[in-house]
Scaffold this motif. Sequence first.
Motif, short mmCIF file in Angstrom:
data_model
loop_
_atom_site.label_atom_id
_atom_site.label_comp_id
_atom_site.label_asym_id
_atom_site.label_seq_id
_atom_site.Cartn_x
_atom_site.Cartn_y
_atom_site.Cartn_z
N CYS A 59 56.73 50.63 63.10
CA CYS A 59 56.36 49.29 63.55
C CYS A 59 55.42 49.35 64.75
O CYS A 59 55.22 50.39 65.37
CB CYS A 59 57.62 48.51 63.91
N SER A 60 54.84 48.22 65.07
CA SER A 60 53.95 48.09 66.23
C SER A 60 54.07 46.68 66.78
O SER A 60 54.53 45.77 66.09
CB SER A 60 52.51 48.40 65.85
N ILE A 61 53.65 46.51 68.02
CA ILE A 61 53.70 45.18 68.65
C ILE A 61 52.59 45.10 69.70
O ILE A 61 52.30 46.07 70.40
CB ILE A 61 55.08 44.90 69.28
N SER A 62 51.95 43.93 69.77
CA SER A 62 50.94 43.69 70.78
C SER A 62 51.65 43.37 72.09
O SER A 62 52.25 42.31 72.25
CB SER A 62 50.03 42.54 70.36
N ALA A 63 51.59 44.30 73.05
CA ALA A 63 52.37 44.19 74.27
C ALA A 63 51.56 43.71 75.46
O ALA A 63 52.10 43.10 76.38
CB ALA A 63 53.01 45.54 74.60
N HIS A 64 50.24 43.98 75.46
CA HIS A 64 49.40 43.65 76.61
C HIS A 64 48.03 43.19 76.13
O HIS A 64 47.63 43.46 74.98
CB HIS A 64 49.22 44.88 77.52
N THR A 65 47.30 42.53 77.02
CA THR A 65 45.93 42.11 76.71
C THR A 65 44.90 43.14 77.15
O THR A 65 43.72 43.01 76.84
CB THR A 65 45.62 40.77 77.39
N GLY A 66 45.35 44.15 77.90
CA GLY A 66 44.47 45.22 78.35
C GLY A 66 45.01 46.57 77.93
O GLY A 66 46.11 46.67 77.35
N PRO A 67 44.28 47.65 78.20
CA PRO A 67 44.74 49.00 77.84
C PRO A 67 46.07 49.33 78.50
O PRO A 67 46.31 49.00 79.67
CB PRO A 67 43.62 49.90 78.36
N ILE A 68 46.94 50.00 77.75
CA ILE A 68 48.22 50.46 78.29
C ILE A 68 47.98 51.76 79.05
O ILE A 68 47.46 52.72 78.51
CB ILE A 68 49.25 50.67 77.16
N LYS A 69 48.37 51.80 80.33
CA LYS A 69 48.08 52.94 81.18
C LYS A 69 49.29 53.85 81.40
O LYS A 69 49.14 55.00 81.82
CB LYS A 69 47.59 52.45 82.55
N CYS A 70 50.51 53.37 81.14
CA CYS A 70 51.69 54.18 81.39
C CYS A 70 52.82 53.73 80.47
O CYS A 70 52.86 52.58 80.01
CB CYS A 70 52.12 54.09 82.86
N MET A 71 53.76 54.65 80.22
CA MET A 71 54.84 54.37 79.28
C MET A 71 56.04 55.27 79.59
O MET A 71 55.87 56.42 80.00
CB MET A 71 54.37 54.61 77.85
N SER A 72 57.24 54.72 79.39
CA SER A 72 58.46 55.50 79.54
C SER A 72 59.52 54.90 78.63
O SER A 72 59.60 53.67 78.50
CB SER A 72 58.95 55.49 81.00
N SER A 73 60.32 55.74 77.99
CA SER A 73 61.39 55.24 77.12
C SER A 73 62.72 55.84 77.54
O SER A 73 62.78 56.93 78.10
CB SER A 73 61.10 55.57 75.65
N LEU A 74 63.79 55.12 77.25
CA LEU A 74 65.14 55.56 77.60
C LEU A 74 66.14 54.89 76.69
O LEU A 74 66.07 53.68 76.46
CB LEU A 74 65.45 55.19 79.06
N THR A 75 67.07 55.67 76.15
CA THR A 75 68.17 55.12 75.35
C THR A 75 69.41 55.03 76.23
O THR A 75 69.88 56.04 76.77
CB THR A 75 68.46 56.00 74.12
N SER A 76 69.94 53.83 76.38
CA SER A 76 71.10 53.60 77.23
C SER A 76 72.35 54.19 76.60
O SER A 76 72.61 54.00 75.41
CB SER A 76 71.29 52.09 77.45
N GLN A 77 73.13 54.90 77.41
CA GLN A 77 74.39 55.45 76.92
C GLN A 77 75.48 54.38 76.85
O GLN A 77 76.52 54.59 76.24
CB GLN A 77 74.86 56.58 77.85
N ARG A 78 75.21 53.24 77.47
CA ARG A 78 76.21 52.17 77.50
C ARG A 78 76.16 51.31 76.25
O ARG A 78 77.18 51.01 75.62
CB ARG A 78 75.99 51.29 78.73
N ASN A 79 74.95 50.89 75.83
CA ASN A 79 74.84 49.98 74.70
C ASN A 79 73.98 50.54 73.56
O ASN A 79 73.71 49.83 72.59
CB ASN A 79 74.27 48.62 75.15
N ASN A 80 73.54 51.80 73.71
CA ASN A 80 72.75 52.48 72.68
C ASN A 80 71.42 51.79 72.39
O ASN A 80 70.82 52.01 71.34
CB ASN A 80 73.55 52.62 71.38
N LYS A 81 70.97 50.94 73.29
CA LYS A 81 69.67 50.31 73.13
C LYS A 81 68.58 51.23 73.69
O LYS A 81 68.78 51.90 74.69
CB LYS A 81 69.61 48.96 73.84
#
Length: 531
Positions: free
Chosen positions: A195-217
Amino acid sequence: MSFSSDEEMMMSINNNDNDDTDKLLTTTKIRVSFLLSPSVRNNRHQLELPTEPMAVPSNIRKRGLSAIVNHLLDRGDKDDDDHSDSEDDEERLPPIPFDFLLNDKLLRLPLDAAARNMGLSTEHALELLYFPARLPPKKEGESEQLPDWIMVMDYNGSENRLFTGGADGIIRTFEQQNGGDGRSSIGSGELRGGCSISAHTGPIKCMSSLTSQRNNKTYIATGSMDQTLVTHVYNSKKDELNLHAVYSGGHSNSISSVVLAAAAAAAAAAGDHDGKQFMASGDWDGGLAIWNVPPGTDTNDGGSNAGGGDTNSKSSKKRKGNNNNSTSSSAAASNQEVTIQEVQPIHSVRAHSSNISGLAWGYNNNYNSGTSSSSSMPSTLITGSWDHGLKVYDISRMDCILTLNGSRVVTSLSRCSNSDVVATGSPDCTVRLWDMRTNGDGSSGSQIADKTLRQSHKSWVSAIQWSPTDPFVLATTSHDGTLKVWDIRSSLPLHTVKATTNNGDKSLCLAFGDGIIYSGGSDCVVKKFAL
């Protein structure tokens, strides 16, 4: 190849190991003991040798030593002149390329020269630690060509997904295909997009992901040149990205770096059951902000005002639809109302005089000592900037407790998996190592301040990342279009591979996966390399 005696083997190795055939073969010998490195955990019984010293040519190099070890392990192909058909020859295992450590440094010179440079006496046997050499990255596949440059990427092991951010402001997902043994299955073909999603109107300069151990999100934080900072939640069951929260009031310029706190599980183990997630972000002006990430709800993946008394929550906004540009048909059209929470920073300071290009949470947080505060906030944050400086901030007081000043702009930063040693890239094509450890009283515990690896890239070092499993290995990409793998026990890279489609294309980002390195850049294609 088989030898009638060890002496014949040594003479053959000495002949093969000297590139200059005009030089006379040396008769000088050095006694060495071969010790299997403790880092080798699998099949040790098949690779371990007796530790009794043996004599080898003094000018022998890595390849010759590797041939000796394979001979002693009875590994390798049968000699063409040997026509015996015994069972032992048929069952002989193939040779393995080995690497060697002398005095904790990778051997890259003739043995006698390396010992002399290190000030080691050859009157006694030298101890050589050996281990299977890391093979060059092998290209497995690539994605279809995307509409715009790939600016940033992050691999999430819990979801087995690669997330990328483009110059078109779109977040995209890719799945790492594994074989039956859980490792990546090698083969050519396209890297499958999700999947993909339009998140910003300009170039994305940074990114970080994390899966929560509390709610698995799984939360994906992105910052953009449009001065916006947002988090999305990834729904693996629906292969869907949904806007989760918008962060305002902390920055007034382009967001250039972001990192989510990765120690929530340790906080819960220490007795904090709130399971709060934290985020740090830096901007082009040198501004630094710390945020509390809302947990979201079980009914939808967007944020909510269910956070109750969270004083950092400014307001909640209702939006129609999920703004999802997903390639998944199940997420093509959602018309339900979701609540998007607007969050204000916990702390906001001017940390540097110029662009903050890299952030990393400190390794030794309070979580590890079991003294976490009620807010379960990480204790330290490492920052790198275009002002040539690296700093360590005490998050509870928001004070700078260590500053190291370099001679070049910091373009990228990554922390080692088991310490506060960080690696940085610069426009001068160089990779530098910094020891950011502190003694807890604000003084530096550093044994090294700035160790420079040999200049190998031909242009700006655009991205750097440490291996999540090997504290000695890191990878870099550059505007020269190459991907390099390094072992910090040597000043030279282990391997260099072309990471772009055409000459002149820039490699802009990379991410370590499970036995994989991904890269992306101005050729608009995600490349996948097996390690």
